[in-house]
Motif scaffolding. Structure first.
Motif, PDB file in Angstrom:
ATOM      1  N   THR A  19     -32.859  34.724   2.237  1.00 18.24           N
ATOM      2  CA  THR A  19     -34.103  35.088   2.515  1.00 18.24           C
ATOM      3  C   THR A  19     -35.076  34.247   3.842  1.00 18.24           C
ATOM      4  OG1 THR A  19     -34.388  36.354   0.393  1.00 18.24           O
ATOM      5  CG2 THR A  19     -36.487  35.728   1.707  1.00 18.24           C
ATOM      6  N   ARG A  20     -34.940  32.994   3.337  1.00 14.89           N
ATOM      7  CA  ARG A  20     -35.403  31.882   4.496  1.00 14.89           C
ATOM      8  C   ARG A  20     -34.917  31.948   5.799  1.00 14.89           C
ATOM      9  NH1 ARG A  20     -35.732  28.643  -0.262  1.00 14.89           N
ATOM     10  NH2 ARG A  20     -34.045  27.399   0.329  1.00 14.89           N
ATOM     11  N   LEU A  21     -33.707  32.060   5.819  1.00 10.22           N
ATOM     12  CA  LEU A  21     -32.856  32.549   7.235  1.00 10.22           C
ATOM     13  C   LEU A  21     -33.358  33.643   7.679  1.00 10.22           C
ATOM     14  CD1 LEU A  21     -30.641  31.137   9.115  1.00 10.22           C
ATOM     15  CD2 LEU A  21     -28.862  32.418   7.826  1.00 10.22           C
ATOM     16  N   LYS A  22     -33.504  34.771   7.119  1.00  9.78           N
ATOM     17  CA  LYS A  22     -33.888  36.026   7.535  1.00  9.78           C
ATOM     18  C   LYS A  22     -35.430  35.792   7.813  1.00  9.78           C
ATOM     19  CE  LYS A  22     -31.355  39.438   5.025  1.00  9.78           C
ATOM     20  NZ  LYS A  22     -31.310  40.494   4.275  1.00  9.78           N
ATOM     21  N   ILE A  23     -36.080  35.041   7.446  1.00  8.92           N
ATOM     22  CA  ILE A  23     -37.755  35.140   7.859  1.00  8.92           C
ATOM     23  C   ILE A  23     -37.692  34.304   9.119  1.00  8.92           C
ATOM     24  CG2 ILE A  23     -39.910  33.694   7.241  1.00  8.92           C
ATOM     25  CD1 ILE A  23     -39.204  34.165   4.396  1.00  8.92           C
ATOM     26  N   ILE A  24     -37.071  33.284   9.203  1.00  7.38           N
ATOM     27  CA  ILE A  24     -36.875  32.475  10.491  1.00  7.38           C
ATOM     28  C   ILE A  24     -36.204  33.259  11.768  1.00  7.38           C
ATOM     29  CG2 ILE A  24     -35.779  30.501  11.783  1.00  7.38           C
ATOM     30  CD1 ILE A  24     -37.975  29.502   9.944  1.00  7.38           C
ATOM     31  N   TRP A  25     -35.296  34.056  11.227  1.00 12.98           N
ATOM     32  CA  TRP A  25     -34.628  34.882  12.318  1.00 12.98           C
ATOM     33  C   TRP A  25     -35.664  35.927  12.964  1.00 12.98           C
ATOM     34  CZ3 TRP A  25     -33.414  39.887  13.801  1.00 12.98           C
ATOM     35  CH2 TRP A  25     -32.704  40.043  14.729  1.00 12.98           C
ATOM     36  N   LEU A  26     -36.252  36.366  11.788  1.00  9.63           N
ATOM     37  CA  LEU A  26     -37.314  37.571  12.413  1.00  9.63           C
ATOM     38  C   LEU A  26     -38.263  36.920  13.165  1.00  9.63           C
ATOM     39  CD1 LEU A  26     -37.585  39.490   9.140  1.00  9.63           C
ATOM     40  CD2 LEU A  26     -37.165  40.465  11.144  1.00  9.63           C
ATOM     41  N   LEU A  27     -38.858  35.932  12.716  1.00  5.76           N
ATOM     42  CA  LEU A  27     -40.061  35.044  13.639  1.00  5.76           C
ATOM     43  C   LEU A  27     -39.572  34.632  14.722  1.00  5.76           C
ATOM     44  CD1 LEU A  27     -41.812  32.958  10.615  1.00  5.76           C
ATOM     45  CD2 LEU A  27     -42.693  35.067  12.013  1.00  5.76           C
ATOM     46  N   MET A  28     -38.299  34.379  14.996  1.00  8.13           N
ATOM     47  CA  MET A  28     -37.861  34.028  16.281  1.00  8.13           C
ATOM     48  C   MET A  28     -37.483  35.082  17.094  1.00  8.13           C
ATOM     49  SD  MET A  28     -35.214  30.905  15.264  1.00  8.13           S
ATOM     50  CE  MET A  28     -34.515  30.605  16.843  1.00  8.13           C
ATOM     51  N   ASN A  29     -36.850  36.343  16.732  1.00  3.54           N
ATOM     52  CA  ASN A  29     -36.484  37.401  17.481  1.00  3.54           C
ATOM     53  C   ASN A  29     -37.341  38.706  17.725  1.00  3.54           C
ATOM     54  OD1 ASN A  29     -33.595  36.697  18.172  1.00  3.54           O
ATOM     55  ND2 ASN A  29     -33.796  36.191  16.229  1.00  3.54           N
ATOM     56  N   MET A  30     -38.626  38.710  16.855  1.00  6.30           N
ATOM     57  CA  MET A  30     -39.338  39.828  16.877  1.00  6.30           C
ATOM     58  C   MET A  30     -40.703  39.241  17.749  1.00  6.30           C
ATOM     59  SD  MET A  30     -37.918  42.023  15.309  1.00  6.30           S
ATOM     60  CE  MET A  30     -39.310  43.243  15.487  1.00  6.30           C
ATOM     61  N   ASP A  31     -40.600  38.145  18.160  1.00  5.60           N
ATOM     62  CA  ASP A  31     -41.714  37.657  19.280  1.00  5.60           C
ATOM     63  C   ASP A  31     -43.183  38.051  18.844  1.00  5.60           C
ATOM     64  OD1 ASP A  31     -42.270  36.128  21.590  1.00  5.60           O
ATOM     65  OD2 ASP A  31     -42.235  38.207  22.620  1.00  5.60           O
ATOM     66  N   SER A  32     -43.270  37.652  17.467  1.00  3.61           N
ATOM     67  CA  SER A  32     -44.536  37.964  16.918  1.00  3.61           C
ATOM     68  C   SER A  32     -44.885  37.277  15.760  1.00  3.61           C
ATOM     69  CB  SER A  32     -45.015  39.435  16.559  1.00  3.61           C
ATOM     70  OG  SER A  32     -45.986  39.714  15.917  1.00  3.61           O
ATOM     71  N   LYS A  33     -45.972  36.885  15.342  1.00  3.15           N
ATOM     72  CA  LYS A  33     -46.520  35.798  14.224  1.00  3.15           C
ATOM     73  C   LYS A  33     -46.620  37.075  13.249  1.00  3.15           C
ATOM     74  CE  LYS A  33     -51.425  36.202  15.731  1.00  3.15           C
ATOM     75  NZ  LYS A  33     -52.438  35.365  16.063  1.00  3.15           N
ATOM     76  N   ASN A  49     -41.880  35.207  -4.163  1.00  2.00           N
ATOM     77  CA  ASN A  49     -40.390  34.807  -3.535  1.00  2.00           C
ATOM     78  C   ASN A  49     -41.123  34.542  -1.965  1.00  2.00           C
ATOM     79  OD1 ASN A  49     -38.794  34.866  -5.737  1.00  2.00           O
ATOM     80  ND2 ASN A  49     -38.015  36.758  -5.051  1.00  2.00           N
ATOM     81  N   VAL A  50     -41.781  35.522  -1.295  1.00  4.04           N
ATOM     82  CA  VAL A  50     -41.965  35.157  -0.051  1.00  4.04           C
ATOM     83  C   VAL A  50     -42.876  33.907   0.230  1.00  4.04           C
ATOM     84  CG1 VAL A  50     -42.893  36.154   2.179  1.00  4.04           C
ATOM     85  CG2 VAL A  50     -41.642  37.512   0.620  1.00  4.04           C
ATOM     86  N   SER A  51     -43.832  33.973  -0.708  1.00  5.88           N
ATOM     87  CA  SER A  51     -44.537  32.648  -0.500  1.00  5.88           C
ATOM     88  C   SER A  51     -44.083  31.444  -0.706  1.00  5.88           C
ATOM     89  CB  SER A  51     -45.985  32.876  -1.499  1.00  5.88           C
ATOM     90  OG  SER A  51     -46.691  33.820  -1.081  1.00  5.88           O
ATOM     91  N   ARG A  52     -43.058  31.314  -1.455  1.00  4.12           N
ATOM     92  CA  ARG A  52     -42.318  30.222  -2.016  1.00  4.12           C
ATOM     93  C   ARG A  52     -41.450  29.795  -0.892  1.00  4.12           C
ATOM     94  NH1 ARG A  52     -37.397  29.799  -4.528  1.00  4.12           N
ATOM     95  NH2 ARG A  52     -37.477  31.878  -5.068  1.00  4.12           N
ATOM     96  N   HIS A  53     -40.804  30.870  -0.310  1.00  3.39           N
ATOM     97  CA  HIS A  53     -39.947  30.567   0.865  1.00  3.39           C
ATOM     98  C   HIS A  53     -40.705  30.072   2.185  1.00  3.39           C
ATOM     99  CE1 HIS A  53     -36.421  32.099  -1.262  1.00  3.39           C
ATOM    100  NE2 HIS A  53     -36.729  33.161  -1.254  1.00  3.39           N
TER     101      HIS A  53
END
Length: 115
Positions: A19-33, A49-53
């Motif tokens: 899940t953390r890897l997906k969050i980082i990937w999304l933030l890097m590739n979606m070009d948006s906060k 879960n999301v808040s903890r990650h």
């Protein structure tokens, strides 16, 4: 400056959970906060879960946040660290095929944000 072993371990541990890897990937590739509620919907994960990650990724120095009204938005931390640049490059080349559903949900969510 070379990263310490402990710092490297912290980064790798932070990215060792899917899940953390997906969050980082999304933030890097979606070009948006992206805010917590958007990540919850995109990844179909519970809020706690999301808040903890996000907390783990932030403590590792990978994310920054900005508060805008009642929303807290997360984005990739800008850095001059050669080590973190290599980490970001490695994450960014993960195949989009592995994130197809998440990309679609995220694009849809970002479109509705502007309305």
């Amino acid at each position: 400056m070379k990263p310490t072993l402990q710092y490297s371990i912290t980064i790798f541990k932070a990215l060792s959970e899917v899940t953390r890897l997906k969050i980082i990937w999304l933030l890097m590739n979606m070009d948006s906060k992206i805010c917590v509620s958007e990540i919850i919907e995109v990844l179909e994960e519970p809020q706690y879960n999301v808040s903890r990650h996000l907390k783990i990724l932030s403590k590792a120095g990978l994310l920054e946040e900005s508060k805008e009204g009642k929303w807290v938005y997360y984005y990739i931390k800008k850095t001059n660290s050669e080590f973190l640049q290599h980490i970001k490059n490695a994450v960014s080349i993960i195949s989009k095929n592995d994130m197809t559903m998440e990309i679609q949900r995220c694009k849809q969510k970002l479109l509705t944000r502007d309305k």
